[in-house]
Design a protein around this motif. Structure first.
Motif, short mmCIF file in Angstrom:
data_model
loop_
_atom_site.label_atom_id
_atom_site.label_comp_id
_atom_site.label_asym_id
_atom_site.label_seq_id
_atom_site.Cartn_x
_atom_site.Cartn_y
_atom_site.Cartn_z
N TRP A 29 9.93 8.02 -15.11
CA TRP A 29 9.16 8.48 -16.26
C TRP A 29 9.31 10.00 -16.27
N ILE A 30 9.83 10.53 -17.37
CA ILE A 30 10.12 11.97 -17.37
C ILE A 30 9.42 12.69 -18.52
N VAL A 31 9.02 13.93 -18.23
CA VAL A 31 8.54 14.84 -19.26
C VAL A 31 9.65 15.87 -19.38
N THR A 32 10.14 16.06 -20.61
CA THR A 32 11.36 16.87 -20.74
C THR A 32 11.08 18.22 -21.41
N ASP A 33 12.03 19.12 -21.20
CA ASP A 33 12.14 20.35 -21.96
C ASP A 33 13.39 20.16 -22.80
N ALA A 56 0.86 -1.19 0.00
CA ALA A 56 0.00 0.00 0.00
C ALA A 56 0.89 1.23 0.00
N LYS A 57 2.15 1.07 0.45
CA LYS A 57 3.07 2.22 0.55
C LYS A 57 3.84 2.39 -0.76
N ASP A 58 4.29 3.61 -1.01
CA ASP A 58 5.05 3.91 -2.23
C ASP A 58 6.50 3.50 -2.04
N ALA A 66 -7.93 13.30 -10.57
CA ALA A 66 -8.60 14.60 -10.54
C ALA A 66 -7.91 15.56 -9.56
N MET A 67 -7.22 15.01 -8.55
CA MET A 67 -6.54 15.85 -7.55
C MET A 67 -5.15 16.28 -8.04
N GLY A 68 -4.75 15.78 -9.21
CA GLY A 68 -3.43 16.14 -9.72
C GLY A 68 -2.34 15.18 -9.26
N LYS A 69 -2.72 14.14 -8.53
CA LYS A 69 -1.73 13.18 -8.03
C LYS A 69 -1.36 12.21 -9.16
N VAL A 70 -0.05 11.95 -9.31
CA VAL A 70 0.38 11.05 -10.38
C VAL A 70 -0.07 9.62 -10.05
N LEU A 71 -0.59 8.94 -11.06
CA LEU A 71 -1.06 7.56 -10.88
C LEU A 71 0.09 6.62 -11.23
N ARG A 72 0.90 6.31 -10.24
CA ARG A 72 2.10 5.50 -10.50
C ARG A 72 1.77 4.14 -11.10
N HIS A 73 0.65 3.55 -10.64
CA HIS A 73 0.34 2.19 -11.14
C HIS A 73 0.04 2.22 -12.64
N GLU A 74 -0.43 3.35 -13.16
CA GLU A 74 -0.68 3.41 -14.61
C GLU A 74 0.64 3.49 -15.39
N LEU A 75 1.65 4.08 -14.78
CA LEU A 75 2.96 4.15 -15.45
C LEU A 75 3.54 2.76 -15.60
N ARG A 76 3.46 1.99 -14.50
CA ARG A 76 4.05 0.65 -14.49
C ARG A 76 3.36 -0.23 -15.50
N VAL A 111 8.56 8.41 -10.31
CA VAL A 111 9.45 7.25 -10.17
C VAL A 111 8.66 6.07 -9.58
N ALA A 112 8.88 4.90 -10.14
CA ALA A 112 8.24 3.68 -9.62
C ALA A 112 9.15 2.50 -9.96
N GLY A 113 8.77 1.31 -9.54
CA GLY A 113 9.59 0.13 -9.84
C GLY A 113 9.05 -0.58 -11.07
N SER A 114 9.94 -1.06 -11.94
CA SER A 114 9.52 -1.94 -13.04
C SER A 114 9.99 -3.34 -12.69
N PRO A 115 9.23 -4.36 -13.10
CA PRO A 115 9.64 -5.72 -12.78
C PRO A 115 11.03 -6.03 -13.36
N SER A 116 11.85 -6.68 -12.56
CA SER A 116 13.20 -7.04 -13.00
C SER A 116 13.52 -8.41 -12.44
N GLU A 117 13.97 -9.31 -13.30
CA GLU A 117 14.28 -10.65 -12.82
C GLU A 117 15.40 -10.63 -11.80
N GLU A 118 16.41 -9.80 -12.06
CA GLU A 118 17.57 -9.78 -11.17
C GLU A 118 17.30 -9.00 -9.89
#
Ligand code: MCA
Ligand code: AMP
Length: 476
Positions: free
Chosen positions: A426-430, A380-382, A466-476, A411-418
């Motif tokens: 995940w970045i939005v750049t200038d 449940a924790k980030d 809607a609150m502007g909070k990033v949805l980390r689970h959608e990134l993963r 920032v979040a974790g992606s699955p990694s075997e090792e």
């Protein structure tokens, strides 16, 4: 019940010629030598003005002088505050300041300078316990009472972010430590005849409490490696009976052509992160070992374990250890028991938030089968767990967003075997996107190596609610 240092001292006095530990292929250190050297360390600290109850920051790679210093701190009744020796200036300064340590025992010269600068009242020592930067303190009692701490006194403060926020010091008392360590010794049938191969870092509860303190409490020798190397572990396997590791270590052992060497061990234990079922099965097929998975936290020590005798169920962390009670609250695992910590250091609000009537909220999501076996389903924790080390996304985001080309980052974790999970940004750049290497260099001053992103994904925008909070689970 006795405090662990008092119990160790009594055991050492009873059997002074028993082997206590060896470092790599070095000579065995006897219990008499450990007794004498840790007593000398405790007295030296006292002579420098460190008193029972004082907090002592301790940051070093694994070695006999480092172990002796830590045992000296505990025998004096001072409070050990372990810090990763790979931390950057900012990370070390944060703990030194927050813990208001009376004294810091630090191996690296550069890091000693960081502590002296960040916490001028802290007396900074190297591993020989010679004052290197004399700032605070003063002459103290040269003949202190060793092993005199009471069970309710604090023994250890472990920095962890808990479920939210900046790192907080989890205060473990001598009673917590004794309960947590003694129940492992009993549950895993750890006897004088065992020998643990200990290649875990000693600045976390896994290596320090389960590995080192477990060996001392069982009166069983430990073969200690400064760092984990699959080849060296397999080469030493014939000389030991137990191994404790994180899943990344087992992944590397399973990939080694010599992994069959693990066959002769009495017990292999895994924890700190989920052990994939496929890895459990690969190890069983190649080595005959049914790795015993267990669950714990810095705040609670180890609380759930598969049984030594009986079913070691792959994908499950097993059954509550004696004295531990479990409850699920909306899917979140709550834990109560004698090894659960006293609270976060000088943070009454965070402590109050973390408990409900003595039940500690772990931030882990779990299911409990009708026969009592617990499965950790997620968090449940980030929190990202990479190779058994915890990484808090917010800390990595704070470092990366300072990069001039990064407009937004999540920032979040992606699955990694090792690694289990790999730190991913995940970045939005200038303008042109920085590479993963460039970002690694960019945050080298603020983040320890294991927290730096291993993967970078450039996106047009971050998914938000809607609150502007990033949805980390959608990134993963
Ligand atoms: C090292 N690196 C990592 C990690 N470890 N990166 C991501 N995640 C990691 N865990 C970096 C190194 O700094 C290096 O960076 C690069 O990866 C390659 O290093 P390598 O030599 O492959 O790694 P290693 O030094 O062999 O370390 C892997 C390891 C180590 C042995 C698995 O991570 C480890 O000892 N993990 C155990 C963690 C642990 O004890 N956790 C317990 C906490 P560069 O290339 O930039 O130099 S949890 C706990 O205590 C609770 C109570 C519990 O339940 O146990
Ligand atoms: P730490 O705060 O460093 O003590 O890490 C504790 C966290 O590690 C727990 O809250 C869990 O999320 C995770 N953990 C420890 N052991 C296991 C395990 N066997 N399976 C899954 N997660 C685990």
């Amino acid at each position: 019940m006795m405090t662990l240092p008092a119990r160790w001292a009594a055991q050492w006095a009873r059997s002074p010629s028993a082997p206590a530990m060896r470092f790599g292929d070095g000579p065995w250190v006897s219990t008499a030598e450990l007794n004498q050297r840790s007593a000398t360390a405790g007295m030296a600290l006292s002579g420098l003005g460190v008193a029972a109850g004082d907090r002592v920051l301790w940051s070093a790679t694994t070695s006999l002088p480092a172990v002796v210093a830590a045992l000296g701190v505990l025998r004096l009744g001072a409070v050990l505050v372990p810090v990763n020796p790979g931390y950057t200036r900012a990370e070390v300064a944060y703990v030194a300041t927050d813990a208001r340590a009376a004294c810091a025992i630090v191996e690296g010269a550069e890091a000693r300078g960081w502590v002296a600068e960040a916490a001028p009242a802290t007396q900074v020592l190297d591993l020989s316990l010679e004052p290197r930067v004399r700032t605070g303190g003063g002459p103290g009692d040269p003949s202190p009472l060793l092993d005199g701490a009471a069970l309710g006194d604090p023994a250890l403060i472990v920095y962890t972010s808990g479920t939210t926020g900046r790192p907080k010091g989890a205060v473990l008392t001598h009673a917590n430590m004794a309960a947590g360590v003694e129940c492992l010794v009993a549950a895993w049938g750890w006897g004088h005849d065992d020998r643990l191969l200990l290649a875990l870092p000693l600045f976390h509860v896994h290596g320090l409490c389960a590995g080192l303190f477990g060996s001392l409490t069982a009166g069983a020798p430990a073969v200690v490696h400064e760092r984990f190397s699959p080849g060296r572990v397999l080469a030493a396997a014939g000389d030991v009976s137990m191994f404790f590791g994180v899943p990344t270590m087992y992944h590397r052992l399973a990939a080694d052509p010599g992994c069959g060497e693990l066959r002769s061990l009495r017990l292999c234990v895994s924890g700190s992160a989920p052990l994939p079922i496929a890895l459990f099965e690969a190890l069983a097929a190649r080595t005959g070992q049914r790795v015993l998975e267990r669950y714990g936290m810095s705040e609670t020590l180890l609380t759930i374990s598969n049984p030594l005798e009986g079913e070691r169920r792959p994908g499950s962390v097993g059954l509550p250890l004696p004295g531990v009670e479990l409850e699920l609250d909306g899917g979140e695992l709550w834990v109560r028991g004698p090894s659960v910590f006293a609270g976060y250091f000088e943070r009454p609000e965070a402590t109050a938030e973390a408990f409900t009537e003595g039940w500690f909220h772990t931030g882990d999501l779990a299911a409990i089968a009708p026969d009592g076996y617990v499965t950790i389903l997620g968090r449940a924790k980030d929190l990202i767990i990479s190779g058994g080390f915890n990484v808090y996304p917010a800390e990595v985001e704070d470092a990366l967003v300072r990069h001039p080309a990064i407009r937004e980052v999540s920032v979040a974790g992606s699955p990694s075997e090792e690694w289990g999970e790999a730190v991913t940004a995940w970045i939005v750049t200038d303008g042109p996107a920085p590479s993963v290497e460039e970002l690694g260099v960019f945050c080298a001053g603020s983040l320890a190596a294991y927290k730096r992103p291993r993967l970078v994904r450039v996106v047009d925008s971050l998914p938000r609610n809607a609150m502007g909070k990033v949805l980390r689970h959608e990134l993963r």
